[in-house]
Each structure stands twice: as C-alpha cells, then as structure tokens.
Scaffold this motif. Structure first.
Motif, PDB file in Angstrom:
ATOM      1  N   LYS A  17       0.825  -1.211   0.000  1.00 55.83           N
ATOM      2  CA  LYS A  17       0.000   0.000   0.000  1.00 55.83           C
ATOM      3  C   LYS A  17       0.858   1.260   0.000  1.00 55.83           C
ATOM      4  O   LYS A  17       0.450   2.296  -0.500  1.00 55.83           O
ATOM      5  CB  LYS A  17      -0.934   0.004   1.210  1.00 55.83           C
ATOM      6  CG  LYS A  17      -2.131  -0.906   1.059  1.00 55.83           C
ATOM      7  CD  LYS A  17      -3.030  -0.806   2.259  1.00 55.83           C
ATOM      8  CE  LYS A  17      -4.202  -1.749   2.110  1.00 55.83           C
ATOM      9  NZ  LYS A  17      -5.085  -1.712   3.276  1.00 55.83           N
ATOM     10  N   GLN A  18       2.045   1.168   0.575  1.00 56.47           N
ATOM     11  CA  GLN A  18       2.921   2.332   0.644  1.00 56.47           C
ATOM     12  C   GLN A  18       3.661   2.566  -0.668  1.00 56.47           C
ATOM     13  O   GLN A  18       4.049   3.696  -0.972  1.00 56.47           O
ATOM     14  CB  GLN A  18       3.937   2.159   1.774  1.00 56.47           C
ATOM     15  CG  GLN A  18       3.279   2.042   3.125  1.00 56.47           C
ATOM     16  CD  GLN A  18       4.249   1.606   4.196  1.00 56.47           C
ATOM     17  OE1 GLN A  18       5.419   1.380   3.927  1.00 56.47           O
ATOM     18  NE2 GLN A  18       3.766   1.499   5.424  1.00 56.47           N
ATOM     19  N   THR A  19       3.871   1.507  -1.464  1.00 60.25           N
ATOM     20  CA  THR A  19       4.701   1.643  -2.659  1.00 60.25           C
ATOM     21  C   THR A  19       3.930   1.482  -3.964  1.00 60.25           C
ATOM     22  O   THR A  19       4.401   1.925  -5.004  1.00 60.25           O
ATOM     23  CB  THR A  19       5.823   0.594  -2.643  1.00 60.25           C
ATOM     24  OG1 THR A  19       5.250  -0.704  -2.600  1.00 60.25           O
ATOM     25  CG2 THR A  19       6.734   0.795  -1.449  1.00 60.25           C
ATOM     26  N   GLU A  24      -3.455  -1.786  -8.023  1.00 61.71           N
ATOM     27  CA  GLU A  24      -2.716  -3.040  -7.917  1.00 61.71           C
ATOM     28  C   GLU A  24      -3.109  -3.805  -6.655  1.00 61.71           C
ATOM     29  O   GLU A  24      -3.202  -5.035  -6.676  1.00 61.71           O
ATOM     30  CB  GLU A  24      -1.209  -2.774  -7.921  1.00 61.71           C
ATOM     31  CG  GLU A  24      -0.672  -2.409  -9.280  1.00 61.71           C
ATOM     32  CD  GLU A  24       0.835  -2.304  -9.285  1.00 61.71           C
ATOM     33  OE1 GLU A  24       1.500  -3.003  -8.483  1.00 61.71           O
ATOM     34  OE2 GLU A  24       1.352  -1.521 -10.099  1.00 61.71           O
ATOM     35  N   VAL A  25      -3.328  -3.104  -5.585  1.00 64.06           N
ATOM     36  CA  VAL A  25      -3.755  -3.747  -4.339  1.00 64.06           C
ATOM     37  C   VAL A  25      -5.141  -4.362  -4.530  1.00 64.06           C
ATOM     38  O   VAL A  25      -5.400  -5.498  -4.122  1.00 64.06           O
ATOM     39  CB  VAL A  25      -3.745  -2.740  -3.166  1.00 64.06           C
ATOM     40  CG1 VAL A  25      -4.315  -3.379  -1.910  1.00 64.06           C
ATOM     41  CG2 VAL A  25      -2.337  -2.244  -2.923  1.00 64.06           C
ATOM     42  N   LYS A  31      -7.898 -11.194  -7.035  1.00 64.94           N
ATOM     43  CA  LYS A  31      -7.333 -12.496  -7.419  1.00 64.94           C
ATOM     44  C   LYS A  31      -7.313 -13.436  -6.228  1.00 64.94           C
ATOM     45  O   LYS A  31      -7.605 -14.624  -6.344  1.00 64.94           O
ATOM     46  CB  LYS A  31      -5.915 -12.326  -7.965  1.00 64.94           C
ATOM     47  CG  LYS A  31      -5.861 -11.709  -9.335  1.00 64.94           C
ATOM     48  CD  LYS A  31      -4.425 -11.570  -9.799  1.00 64.94           C
ATOM     49  CE  LYS A  31      -4.351 -10.864 -11.134  1.00 64.94           C
ATOM     50  NZ  LYS A  31      -2.954 -10.654 -11.553  1.00 64.94           N
ATOM     51  N   ARG A  32      -6.961 -12.897  -5.091  1.00 65.84           N
ATOM     52  CA  ARG A  32      -6.922 -13.697  -3.861  1.00 65.84           C
ATOM     53  C   ARG A  32      -8.320 -14.216  -3.509  1.00 65.84           C
ATOM     54  O   ARG A  32      -8.498 -15.367  -3.122  1.00 65.84           O
ATOM     55  CB  ARG A  32      -6.370 -12.819  -2.743  1.00 65.84           C
ATOM     56  CG  ARG A  32      -6.186 -13.480  -1.440  1.00 65.84           C
ATOM     57  CD  ARG A  32      -4.919 -14.225  -1.448  1.00 65.84           C
ATOM     58  NE  ARG A  32      -4.702 -14.736  -0.113  1.00 65.84           N
ATOM     59  CZ  ARG A  32      -3.603 -15.292   0.279  1.00 65.84           C
ATOM     60  NH1 ARG A  32      -2.607 -15.390  -0.543  1.00 65.84           N
ATOM     61  NH2 ARG A  32      -3.474 -15.763   1.479  1.00 65.84           N
ATOM     62  N   CYS A  33      -9.312 -13.365  -3.675  1.00 70.88           N
ATOM     63  CA  CYS A  33     -10.689 -13.750  -3.387  1.00 70.88           C
ATOM     64  C   CYS A  33     -11.155 -14.831  -4.365  1.00 70.88           C
ATOM     65  O   CYS A  33     -11.819 -15.796  -3.962  1.00 70.88           O
ATOM     66  CB  CYS A  33     -11.584 -12.535  -3.470  1.00 70.88           C
ATOM     67  SG  CYS A  33     -13.269 -12.844  -3.000  1.00 70.88           S
ATOM     68  N   ALA A  34     -10.810 -14.682  -5.645  1.00 66.91           N
ATOM     69  CA  ALA A  34     -11.192 -15.690  -6.643  1.00 66.91           C
ATOM     70  C   ALA A  34     -10.530 -17.032  -6.337  1.00 66.91           C
ATOM     71  O   ALA A  34     -11.150 -18.088  -6.461  1.00 66.91           O
ATOM     72  CB  ALA A  34     -10.809 -15.217  -8.041  1.00 66.91           C
TER      73      ALA A  34
END
Length: 118
Positions: A17-19, A24-25, A31-34
């Motif tokens: 989140k900082q970079t 993208e987050v 993708k993680r949820c899928a």
C-alpha cells in the motif's frame, strides 16, 4: 473478505500500500478472493475418487506401483459382473500373488497370466 488474512499476506498488503497504486492492491485482493472461492468449490479427494469409480464400470485396467492384489481387490466391487480387467506390473511376483489370490477366492474365471517381457 471471506476469511482472515494470513500474517504474511497482511504484512505484504501493508508494505504494498505504501509503494504501489491502489489499483494493484485491489487487483491482488480480487485475485486472492477468486482463488479462495475456487478452493471452496473444489471437490474433495474422496469425491474425485468416487466419481471415477462408478459402481458399474465396464472394464478395469490396473497399472500401479502399489501392491496390485490389494488395489485390485478394492476396485473389483466397482466392476460390473462378467466384465474384463487387466493388471500390469513391472515385476512378475506381484502378478503371481494376485493370480493366486483371485483363484483362491474364486473371484474370476478364464484367468491368464501372460508375459510381455520378450
């Protein structure tokens, strides 16, 4: 989110989140949820095994690195009556043991033990 994030994922998100841009987050989380949803709907190994071993299969081809006698005896109930089966093994000894077991239990007729090592 359908489940708690694992510590390494939470740490990754805090660093990203900082970079990285928010897009993208969001892409990472979707993708993680899928992937999580696919894991929840994936059939269990028992469901897969029973779907392949339907009660009335019309033939059986067994080529396994495990003991063919035990494997065959466990799979014969899934074979319809009077249907052919074949057992392959790299070594002759397990086949002889399987042959004798089938003869002793009178589980098959017209048994043949053949050699393909010519």
């Amino acid at each position: 989110w359908p489940c708690y994030l694992q510590p390494h994922t939470r740490e990754y998100l805090l660093n990203v989140k900082q970079t990285r841009p928010i897009k993208e987050v969001d892409d990472f989380l979707s993708k993680r949820c899928a992937r999580f949803a696919r894991k929840l709907t994936r059939p269990t190994s028992l469901e897969i095994q029973t779907s392949y071993l339907l009660p009335q299969s019309d033939c059986l081809i067994l080529a396994s690195k495990y003991n063919p006698t035990t494997t065959l005896l466990n799979m014969l109930p899934f074979l319809a009556p009077s249907c052919p089966f074949v057992v392959f093994s790299e070594h002759l000894e397990p086949l002889v043991e399987t042959f004798r077991e089938l003869q002793e239990q009178e589980l098959a007729i017209n048994l043949r033990l053949s050699d393909t090592w010519l």
